[in-house]
Design a protein around this motif. Structure first.
Motif, short mmCIF file in Angstrom:
data_model
loop_
_atom_site.label_atom_id
_atom_site.label_comp_id
_atom_site.label_asym_id
_atom_site.label_seq_id
_atom_site.Cartn_x
_atom_site.Cartn_y
_atom_site.Cartn_z
N TYR A 51 65.47 36.39 82.50
CA TYR A 51 65.74 34.96 82.64
C TYR A 51 66.76 34.65 83.75
CZ TYR A 51 63.91 35.59 77.95
OH TYR A 51 63.16 35.99 76.89
N GLY A 52 67.28 35.73 84.37
CA GLY A 52 68.28 35.51 85.41
C GLY A 52 69.58 34.94 84.86
N ASP A 53 69.86 35.23 83.58
CA ASP A 53 71.07 34.68 82.96
C ASP A 53 71.56 35.65 81.88
OD1 ASP A 53 73.02 33.30 81.67
OD2 ASP A 53 71.76 31.61 81.03
N LEU A 55 73.79 35.41 79.83
CA LEU A 55 74.19 34.77 78.57
C LEU A 55 73.00 34.38 77.69
CD1 LEU A 55 77.11 32.58 79.90
CD2 LEU A 55 77.14 34.89 78.99
N ALA A 56 71.79 34.60 78.22
CA ALA A 56 70.60 34.23 77.44
C ALA A 56 70.20 35.33 76.44
CB ALA A 56 69.44 33.92 78.39
N TYR A 57 71.11 36.31 76.24
CA TYR A 57 70.75 37.43 75.36
C TYR A 57 70.48 37.00 73.93
CZ TYR A 57 75.61 37.09 73.96
OH TYR A 57 76.81 36.63 73.49
N TRP A 58 71.08 35.87 73.52
CA TRP A 58 70.85 35.43 72.13
C TRP A 58 69.38 35.11 71.89
CZ3 TRP A 58 73.62 36.38 68.18
CH2 TRP A 58 75.00 36.42 68.26
N ALA A 59 68.70 34.65 72.93
CA ALA A 59 67.29 34.29 72.75
C ALA A 59 66.48 35.53 72.37
CB ALA A 59 66.75 33.65 74.03
N ILE A 60 66.78 36.66 73.03
CA ILE A 60 66.06 37.91 72.72
C ILE A 60 66.44 38.38 71.32
CG2 ILE A 60 65.63 40.28 73.44
CD1 ILE A 60 66.44 39.47 76.29
N SER A 61 67.72 38.28 71.02
CA SER A 61 68.20 38.72 69.71
C SER A 61 67.56 37.88 68.59
CB SER A 61 69.72 38.62 69.70
OG SER A 61 70.23 38.78 68.42
N CYS A 87 61.49 41.67 71.04
CA CYS A 87 60.57 40.58 71.35
C CYS A 87 61.17 39.75 72.49
CB CYS A 87 60.40 39.72 70.08
SG CYS A 87 59.60 38.14 70.34
N ILE A 88 60.46 39.71 73.60
CA ILE A 88 60.96 38.94 74.76
C ILE A 88 60.17 37.62 74.81
CG2 ILE A 88 61.36 38.93 77.25
CD1 ILE A 88 62.75 41.29 75.95
N PRO A 89 60.79 36.52 74.44
CA PRO A 89 60.07 35.24 74.50
C PRO A 89 59.92 34.75 75.95
CG PRO A 89 62.30 34.90 73.66
CD PRO A 89 62.17 36.36 73.93
N SER A 90 59.00 33.83 76.16
CA SER A 90 58.85 33.26 77.50
C SER A 90 60.12 32.52 77.88
CB SER A 90 57.68 32.27 77.50
OG SER A 90 58.06 31.14 76.75
N ALA A 91 60.27 32.23 79.16
CA ALA A 91 61.48 31.54 79.61
C ALA A 91 61.62 30.20 78.89
CB ALA A 91 61.43 31.35 81.12
N ALA A 92 60.50 29.51 78.69
CA ALA A 92 60.56 28.19 78.04
C ALA A 92 61.01 28.34 76.59
CB ALA A 92 59.20 27.51 78.13
#
Ligand code: RAM
Length: 425
Positions: A51-53, A55-61, A87-92
Motif C-alpha cells: 500500500y506504500g504506507d 502504517l497500514a499494517y493494521w489492515a493486514i492484521s 490475508c492481503i486485502p485490496s488497497a480499497a
C-alpha cells in the motif's frame, strides 16, 4: 482468492464501547492475495510493499484475523512468524478497514486508550531471553497493574536496532503513551525516540541506555563502575587472588553495539590496569550478540584461539550460560574459569559443578517494575525527570534521579555456592 465475511476486529473493546459503530462495520472483504511470511518480514514492511504506507499494517492484521481457517491469528502485530499465512486485502478494502479502525480509535482521547490508565510499550533487546521474559516483563506488568496502566511487552526477533526502530515507529503510530526501551544501539534509535518525545510520548530507557538526549530517564540496574570492576575482581579471585592471579582472560559479550555491556567492559579494562592484575592478560572481546548459539560458537572459538586460556568474563545472561555449557561440553570445567552476569536459576547447576564458581546480578524483576513506575510518574507529571529529584517508587521505596538522569536500582548481588540456593529468579 477467498471470499469471507469480515467483522471488524477492534473487537471486545469496541463492542463494549461502540456497539453501533461495530454493527455498521460488518462487510464482506476479499483477500486480494495470500502471503506466506518469510524471514525478516514485518507487517509494516508488507504494508509498505502493498500500500506504500508502513502504517497500514493494521489492515493486514485485521483482515488476517477475520479470515480464520488456514490464516494466522495475529495477537500482536509486532510479532509475526515465518510460515504464517496472511490475508492481503485490496488497497480499497485496506483503506476501508483503516478508516473504521482509525475512526474508532479517535473516539478515545490520546493517552486514555485503556480505561483509566496509560499504555506503556516496553521493548527488550531480543526475544527469547529468560532474563527479559521471565523477569523484566512480569516486573513491568506488576507495576502497570498496580498503577492501572496497560503494559505491552515485546521484543525484536533479532537483536537489531533496525527492528527495534520499526516496532517503535508502529507503537508511535498506534498512540502509545510511553516507550520503555532496552537499546540494541545507543545512537541508531535516537531519531525515533526524539520523534516520540516531540509528540508528547514519554521515553524511558532501561537496562541498556541510549544517548541522554534521546530519553527522559534511564533505569540503571546498578552502578556500571561497580559492575565492571566487580567482574575483574571476581575472575582474579577465581584465578588465585590479587597479585597472584595469572593467565589469559577473554571477554564474551553480547552485541558490539549494546550500551550496557560496552560500559561495563570500559570499567573492566580500567580496573585491569591496577597492579594486582598484572599477571592476568586480557586477550580481547568476542561478541555472541545475546543469541545462545552464536555465544556458544564464540566460546568454542575462544578455546581454539587461546589454548592456554585461563578465564572468561561474560557480562550477559545469554553469554554466560552458553559459555558454561560450552566449557562442560568440552571437558574444560575448572581448567578455564568463568564469571559473568546471569540468572541464578539458569546458572545454579554450573555453580554446583564448579564451572562458574561466582557471578553477579541485580533483581531484573525489580528493574522492570521500576522502569514502568518511572514512566507512569512522568506521564502523570508527578516527576519531571530532573537531577536531584527523589520519588517513591512503590515497593522499591524512595529513589533519586542522579546527574546522568539515571535512576539506579542498587548494588549488584554476588552469587556462589554458599547462597545460590537462596535465589530462584
Ligand atoms: C542479558 C542482556 C541484558 C543484560 C543481562 C545481564 O540478558 O544483555 O541487557 O542486562 O544480560
Amino acid at each position: 482468492m477467498k471470499k469471507l465475511l469480515y467483522l471488524l476486529v477492534t473487537l471486545s473493546l469496541l463492542l463494549a464501547l461502540m456497539p453501533v459503530a461495530v454493527a455498521s462495520a460488518q462487510e464482506a472483504v476479499e483477500c486480494d492475495e495470500d502471503y506466506l511470511v518469510q524471514a525478516d518480514d514485518w507487517l509494516s514492511k508488507l504494508a509498505d510493499k502493498y500500500y506504500g504506507d508502513v502504517l497500514a499494517y493494521w489492515a493486514i492484521s485485521d483482515a488476517t484475523n477475520a479470515a480464520g481457517g488456514d490464516y494466522a491469528t495475529i495477537d500482536n502485530p509486532d510479532l509475526i512468524e515465518v510460515g504464517w499465512q496472511l490475508c492481503i486485502p485490496s488497497a480499497a478494502d485496506a483503506q476501508a478497514l483503516l478508516a473504521e479502525r482509525g475512526g474508532a480509535m479517535m473516539e478515545e482521547p490520546a493517552g486514555e486508550m485503556m480505561e483509566g490508565g496509560y499504555t506503556l510499550y516496553m521493548i527488550s533487546k531480543v526475544a527469547g531471553i529468560p532474563y527479559f521474559e521471565l523477569n523484566s516483563k512480569p516486573g513491568g506488568e506488576e507495576a502497570a497493574a498496580e498503577l492501572g496502566d496497560e503494559l505491552i511487552f515485546t521484543a525484536p526477533a533479532q537483536p537489531l536496532a533496525a527492528e527495534q526502530i520499526q516496532m517503535m515507529e508502529a507503537a508511535i503510530a498506534q498512540g502509545v503513551d510511553a516507550i520503555l526501551v532496552s537499546a540494541d544501539d545507543d545512537t541508531a534509535l535516537c531519531p525515533t525516540l526524539q520523534k516520540a518525545m516531540d509528540q508528547g510520548i514519554v521515553v524511558v530507557a532501561w537496562d541498556s541506555d541510549v544517548l541522554p538526549e534521546c530519553r527522559q530517564l534511564f533505569q540503571q540496574q546498578a552502578d556500571p563502575e561497580d559492575v565492571g570492576r566487580g567482574q575483574v575482581r571476581i575472575i582474579c579471585e577465581l584465578l588465585g587472588g590479587p597479585g597472584v592471579c595469572e593467565g589469559q582472560v577473554a571477554i564474551l559479550s553480547a552485541a558490539a553495539t549494546m550500551t550496557n555491556q560496552n560500559t561495563w567492559i570500559e570499567w573492566m579494562l580500567d580496573e585491569w590496569q591496577k597492579p594486582e592484575y598484572a599477571g592476568m592478560e586480557y586477550v580481547g572481546t568476542v561478541y555472541g550478540d545475546d543469541v545462545d548459539q552464536k555465544s556458544y560458537q564464540e566460546a568454542l572459538g575462544l578455546f581454539k584461539s587461546y589454548p592456554d586460556l585461563k578465564g572468561i568474563i561474560s557480562p550477559t545472561s545469554v553469554g554466560v550460560a552458553a559459555a558454561a555449557r560450552a566449557l562442560e561440553d568440552q571437558g574444560l570445567s575448572g581448567q578455564v574459569l568463568l564469571t559473568g552476569l546471569g540468572l541464578p536459576s539458569q546458572l545454579r547447576q554450573y555453580v554446583k559443578s564448579g564451572t562458574l564458581p561466582k557471578f553477579a546480578l541485580w533483581v531484573p524483576l525489580d528493574q522492570g517494575y521500576l522502569a514502568a513506575y518511572m514512566a507512569h510518574l512522568l506521564l502523570e507529571g508527578e516527576i519531571e525527570g530532573v537531577p536531584g529529584e527523589s520519588f517513591d517508587a512503590g515497593r522499591i521505596g524512595t529513589v533519586t534521579v542522579d546527574e546522568n538522569r539515571w535512576v539506579v536500582l542498587g548494588p549488584p548481588q554476588e552469587f556462589d555456592i554458599n547462597n545460590i540456593d537462596d535465589f530462584d529468579f
